[in-house]
Motif scaffolding. Structure first.
Motif, mmCIF file in Angstrom:
data_model
loop_
_atom_site.group_PDB
_atom_site.id
_atom_site.type_symbol
_atom_site.label_atom_id
_atom_site.label_comp_id
_atom_site.label_asym_id
_atom_site.label_seq_id
_atom_site.Cartn_x
_atom_site.Cartn_y
_atom_site.Cartn_z
ATOM 1 N N CYS A 498 -18.855 12.771 -12.304
ATOM 2 C CA CYS A 498 -20.412 12.953 -12.260
ATOM 3 C C CYS A 498 -20.608 12.589 -10.732
ATOM 4 N N ILE A 499 -22.092 12.968 -10.517
ATOM 5 C CA ILE A 499 -22.717 12.652 -9.330
ATOM 6 C C ILE A 499 -23.268 11.332 -9.604
ATOM 7 N N GLY A 500 -23.198 10.152 -8.649
ATOM 8 C CA GLY A 500 -23.965 8.775 -8.866
ATOM 9 C C GLY A 500 -25.052 8.608 -7.753
ATOM 10 N N GLY A 526 -11.896 6.832 -9.720
ATOM 11 C CA GLY A 526 -12.130 6.782 -8.479
ATOM 12 C C GLY A 526 -13.376 7.461 -7.894
ATOM 13 N N PHE A 527 -13.812 7.349 -6.769
ATOM 14 C CA PHE A 527 -15.205 7.968 -6.324
ATOM 15 C C PHE A 527 -15.007 8.517 -4.777
ATOM 16 N N GLN A 528 -15.901 9.281 -4.369
ATOM 17 C CA GLN A 528 -15.999 9.560 -2.801
ATOM 18 C C GLN A 528 -17.502 9.476 -2.448
ATOM 19 N N ARG A 529 -17.921 8.858 -1.263
ATOM 20 C CA ARG A 529 -19.219 8.306 -0.750
ATOM 21 C C ARG A 529 -19.472 9.896 -0.133
ATOM 22 N N TYR A 530 -20.581 10.459 -0.661
ATOM 23 C CA TYR A 530 -20.996 11.860 -0.075
ATOM 24 C C TYR A 530 -22.246 11.457 0.847
ATOM 25 N N GLY A 531 -23.125 10.546 0.406
ATOM 26 C CA GLY A 531 -24.321 10.597 1.054
ATOM 27 C C GLY A 531 -24.807 8.798 0.897
ATOM 28 N N SER A 532 -25.464 8.284 2.361
ATOM 29 C CA SER A 532 -26.250 7.041 2.003
ATOM 30 C C SER A 532 -27.483 7.017 2.984
ATOM 31 N N VAL A 678 -32.351 16.735 -2.525
ATOM 32 C CA VAL A 678 -31.751 17.229 -1.541
ATOM 33 C C VAL A 678 -29.930 16.882 -1.595
ATOM 34 N N GLN A 679 -29.901 15.591 -1.607
ATOM 35 C CA GLN A 679 -28.681 15.190 -1.537
ATOM 36 C C GLN A 679 -27.537 15.628 -2.655
ATOM 37 N N CYS A 680 -28.177 15.514 -4.112
ATOM 38 C CA CYS A 680 -27.403 16.101 -5.035
ATOM 39 C C CYS A 680 -27.293 17.295 -5.161
ATOM 40 N N LEU A 681 -28.397 18.340 -4.553
ATOM 41 C CA LEU A 681 -27.833 19.829 -4.706
ATOM 42 C C LEU A 681 -26.925 19.833 -3.723
ATOM 43 N N ALA A 682 -26.920 19.315 -2.355
ATOM 44 C CA ALA A 682 -25.531 19.456 -1.256
ATOM 45 C C ALA A 682 -24.307 18.678 -2.089
ATOM 46 N N ILE A 683 -24.179 18.031 -3.039
ATOM 47 C CA ILE A 683 -23.144 17.420 -3.510
ATOM 48 C C ILE A 683 -22.600 18.573 -4.639
ATOM 49 N N GLU A 685 -23.194 21.789 -4.732
ATOM 50 C CA GLU A 685 -22.585 22.810 -3.790
ATOM 51 C C GLU A 685 -21.211 22.530 -3.569
ATOM 52 N N LYS A 686 -20.852 21.411 -3.094
ATOM 53 C CA LYS A 686 -19.681 20.935 -2.660
ATOM 54 C C LYS A 686 -18.462 20.718 -3.737
ATOM 55 N N THR A 687 -18.895 20.175 -4.702
ATOM 56 C CA THR A 687 -18.129 19.955 -6.051
ATOM 57 C C THR A 687 -18.311 20.664 -7.211
ATOM 58 N N GLY A 688 -19.481 21.066 -7.636
ATOM 59 C CA GLY A 688 -19.873 21.846 -8.743
ATOM 60 C C GLY A 688 -20.225 20.928 -9.854
ATOM 61 N N ARG A 689 -20.250 19.677 -9.579
ATOM 62 C CA ARG A 689 -20.716 18.723 -10.555
ATOM 63 C C ARG A 689 -22.256 18.904 -10.840
ATOM 64 N N ASP A 690 -22.467 19.089 -12.188
ATOM 65 C CA ASP A 690 -24.150 19.144 -12.545
ATOM 66 C C ASP A 690 -24.776 17.921 -13.406
ATOM 67 N N LYS A 691 -23.782 16.825 -13.493
ATOM 68 C CA LYS A 691 -24.004 15.756 -14.294
ATOM 69 C C LYS A 691 -24.355 14.678 -13.398
ATOM 70 N N VAL A 692 -25.792 13.998 -13.336
ATOM 71 C CA VAL A 692 -26.075 12.735 -12.592
ATOM 72 C C VAL A 692 -26.458 11.519 -13.129
ATOM 73 N N VAL A 693 -26.011 10.495 -12.753
ATOM 74 C CA VAL A 693 -26.177 9.332 -13.273
ATOM 75 C C VAL A 693 -27.000 8.322 -12.442
ATOM 76 N N LEU A 694 -28.069 7.710 -12.869
ATOM 77 C CA LEU A 694 -28.862 7.033 -11.917
ATOM 78 C C LEU A 694 -28.712 5.572 -12.454
ATOM 79 N N SER A 695 -28.278 4.467 -11.392
ATOM 80 C CA SER A 695 -28.154 3.011 -11.705
ATOM 81 C C SER A 695 -28.396 2.195 -10.560
ATOM 82 N N GLY A 696 -28.429 1.002 -10.592
ATOM 83 C CA GLY A 696 -28.786 0.067 -9.496
ATOM 84 C C GLY A 696 -30.350 -0.397 -9.726
ATOM 85 N N GLY A 697 -30.539 -1.574 -9.134
ATOM 86 C CA GLY A 697 -31.722 -2.300 -9.640
ATOM 87 C C GLY A 697 -33.003 -1.570 -9.096
#
Length: 746
Positions: A498-500, A526-532, A678-683, A685-697
């Motif tokens: 997924c995209i997180g 595991g995970f990869q950091r694509y944006g911050s 913008v960031q999720c669209l870019a990710i 495009e690179k990975t093909g992932r279309d599921k996004v989870v939203l977390s954090g305070g």
């Protein structure tokens, strides 16, 4: 005719399960017996094959309201024993514990009716309960759930209660906390010095409250501090004594109708308010509500949930009912402890002599998408397990530091602890360690693997490391935001990459820096950091978390316009030197700190009094609009960084033109919504992932959460948010558990 053995695993003790079974076997003309076991309940039944099949089908389809059946096994037993009737046998404790302990349950309508009936022998008795309501988790010392293993073991039943307890047709049949005014606990009132006062304890407490006093009230899982809400001087007095400058108070309303006078309530919110779990529900407050209760958009409201509360609330529409604890310490639950530490705060004490075995703070939630959206999952919910898609047996997940929790797993059952608190002192750490031992004993779990946060200075990390070394157990350490991402995946039973979008205040990154505005891609392994976010220097380290003007100035300095920030020149010079040299100025790519800095810029505020206050107040001040600042990104080291410097410069220009700060607050959050897209669209495009989870305070922000969800949905993503555990750090033990099981972490 046949004889069968049934084993039922789940929340089946203390919830009226055996009386229900008795009625069911009578209906199906079955004979045999039932008893509590450490793993649940065991039955042996004789009857026709058709009757047994009907019994099992009904039990699966229509269990008692408070019961949770996780597993039901039916085994043939061979020759008949020709039972004469149906009996309830004494409990046996053998083998391992597989019982699922029920949470504490608010008073039921039947008991409430008896409480108010002058003809009833329990009229106005503050500890009235039955199999359908009352204390559970907070009074249990061990399982099976029988009276001697609870704090009610100190109160032998009188003959009348004993008769009810043994009458299968009675609502109190085998209700372990069953009691009355003759044989049960007693309530008493103490003055400000802790000395007993003769008279009706509840009437004395009401008199103190009526005179604008503050009363410490012993409830189910701990003490509250109560006072009236109609005099701001009283509210100020409580804030001064408790050293709670601005953090909102929770209130208890006598009824839903009284709550409507203070807040707007949807049908879904009313359903949560009136449920047997009785959480605090965040409701949109009406105009005119005192800012001394809450300076936010919302007000935390709960209804009475014990008979003692109902009696105390007589004559009051609403009372402040805030947790009684010393700063950063767990809620108090012992009479002597409360008297010792609340002197000078409380003007009186309404106490009782039934011990609280396990302290358990009030749960806190709001309603989002028609469902509970937890900020704190505690009383009424803990320790009821969540059921996961994996066997996680033996994993002890140690959580984080703020809003600390832990979790133990057995099979697919995930036992998340009640709210522990921020682990900043020895008292909270002791509570944390003691509850881990209690959960291990209650649920018969011996940890075989521990998992904790990467942060080297967390108490929870130190606990995990020391215990693993002492017991020779494997330790898995998990990056904070990966745990958040995995928690939301597990919350929604996702098991694919997924995209997180993970936004919070602080998390220790794999590079040793502070993260908190992350765009990740990955799975449990595991995970990869694509944006911050572009890192923000925090002059003074943790001091900048409270003194948010330091963050505001750092943003201005980074944007090349420090002269525009309203601050004494001497302090500007000092901060500039600290940031320039890196002296005690760690950098944080933290969304929480970005909120703090923007709030400081828009309001000129110097400091906040509790974690996250800047973000909460910025949300409260925003006047919704459609405008947003341009999203500027920088690519470096394989990460796409949000460059907020143009936005900061534009903010200062707009403030100079006297544009309303409330409009700019909304414009800032709209920019974050655009950033997520913008960031999720870019990710994708690179990975093909279309599921996004939203977390954090940060996703407790109700301006951001629906807008981020909607913009990503419009862009073709499947978007998931939390609904079983909190989006904040309390929920990350779920992610830690799944990562440990799936071979992730380090």
């Amino acid at each position: 005719m046949q004889r069968v053995r049934l084993v039922v695993v789940g929340i089946v003790q203390g919830v009226g399960f055996r009386p229900y079974i008795h009625r069911l076997v009578t209906e199906f003309n079955l004979k045999g017996w039932i008893r509590n076991e450490s793993y649940g309940v065991e039955l042996e039944l004789e009857g026709t094959s058709q009757a047994i099949e009907g019994f099992v089908a009904r039990l699966k389809a229509q269990p008692p309201r408070l019961a949770v059946i996780e597993a039901l096994r039916v085994e043939s037993c061979g020759a008949l024993k020709n039972y004469a009737g149906f009996t309830i046998r004494a409990s046996e404790k053998s083998g391992e514990n597989n019982t699922l302990v029920s949470p504490d349950v608010g008073i039921c309508e039947d008991c409430l009716r008896e409480l108010r009936d002058p003809r009833d022998r329990r009229y106005r008795y503050p500890f009235i309960n039955c199999t359908n309501c009352g204390p559970r988790f907070t009074i249990i010392r061990d399982v099976p759930y029988d009276r001697p293993l609870t704090s009610m073991g100190a109160f032998p039943m009188c003959p009348e209660c004993e008769t009810e307890y043994r009458d299968i047709e009675n609502r109190r049949y085998h209700a372990q906390p069953d009691c009355c005014g003759v044989c049960g606990p007693r309530v008493s009132y103490l003055d400000a010095a802790g000395n007993p006062v003769e008279g009706d304890a509840i009437a004395l407490a009401q008199a103190c409250l009526s005179e604008q006093g503050i009363v410490a009230v012993k409830g189910l899982g701990g003490f509250h501090l109560a006072c009236k809400i109609d005099q701001e001087e009283t509210l100020r007095k409580l804030r001064q004594r408790k050293h709670r400058d601005e953090k909102p108070f929770a209130i208890m309303c006598a009824s839903v109708d009284e709550a409507r006078k203070l807040c707007y309530i949807t049908p879904e919110e009313e359903a949560q308010l009136t449920s047997f779990r009785r959480p605090i529900v965040l409701l949109r407050k009406r105009t005119g509500t005192s800012p001394y209760l809450s300076e936010n958009l919302d007000l935390g409201v709960m209804l009475p949930y014990t008979p003692l509360h109902y009696l105390l609330m007589e004559g009051f529409d609403a009372l402040v009912m805030t947790s009684a604890n010393r700063s950063d310490c767990p809620v108090m639950y012992d009479n002597d402890e409360a008297v010792e530490h609340l002197q000078g705060i409380a003007d009186g004490f309404l106490v009782h002599n039934r011990d609280i075995v396990t302290r358990c703070d009030d749960s806190l939630l709001r309603v989002f998408d028609g469902q509970a959206y937890f900020l704190r999952r505690s009383r009424g919910y803990a320790p009821q397990p969540l059921f996961l898609q994996e066997d996680c047996t033996g994993v002890l997940a140690c959580g984080a530091e703020q809003k600390a929790s832990f979790a133990l797993s057995k099979g697919r059952a995930f036992f998340l602890s009640q709210h522990i608190g921020d682990m900043k002192n020895a008292e909270t750490l002791s509570h944390y360690e003691g509850q881990i031992e209690h959960f291990q004993r209650l649920f018969g779990i011996t940890p075989t693997k521990l998992v904790c946060d990467l942060h080297p200075d967390y108490f929870s990390t130190a606990y995990a490391q020391e215990r693993c070394e002492r017991e020779g157990l494997p330790l898995v350490q998990v990056q904070h935001h990966h745990a958040h991402m995995a928690a939301c995946m597990a919350d929604n039973r996702l098991d694919e990459p997924c995209i997180g979008v993970i936004w919070d205040g602080t998390g220790y990154g794999t590079d040793g820096t502070i993260w908190g505005g992350e765009f990740l891609e990955g799975d449990y392994a595991g995970f990869q950091r694509y944006g911050s976010l572009r890192p923000i220097p925090l002059a003074g380290g943790d001091r900048a978390v409270k003194e948010i003007s330091r963050v505001g100035f750092a943003l201005a300095l980074d944007a090349g316009c420090p002269e525009l920030y309203p601050m004494a020149e001497g302090k500007k010079k000092l901060l500039t030197q600290m940031i320039g040299s890196g002296l005690n100025s760690p950098k944080a790519s933290s969304m929480g700190r970005l909120f703090d800095g923007v709030y400081a810029i828009l309001t000129g505020r110097e400091a906040v009094t509790y974690e996250g206050q800047g973000a909460i107040l910025l949300e409260a001040m925003a006047e919704p609009c459609e405008d947003a600042y341009p999203v500027t990104l920088e690519e470096a080291d394989g990460v796409s960084w949000f460059d907020f410097r143009p936005m900061v410069r534009e903010m200062f220009r707009e403030l100079a033109e006297n544009l309303p700060a409330a409009q700019l607050a909304a414009k800032f959050m709209n920019t974050l919504v655009a950033l997520a897209r913008v960031q999720c669209l870019a990710i994708r495009e690179k990975t093909g992932r279309d599921k996004v989870v939203l977390s954090g305070g940060v996703f407790q922000n109700m301006y951001l959460l629906p807008r981020v969800r909607d913009t990503l949905t419009e862009a073709g993503f499947q978007v998931y948010h939390h609904h079983r555990v909190s989006a904040n750090d309390e929920g990350i033990s779920l992610g830690q558990t799944m990562i440990a099981v799936k071979g992730g972490g380090q």
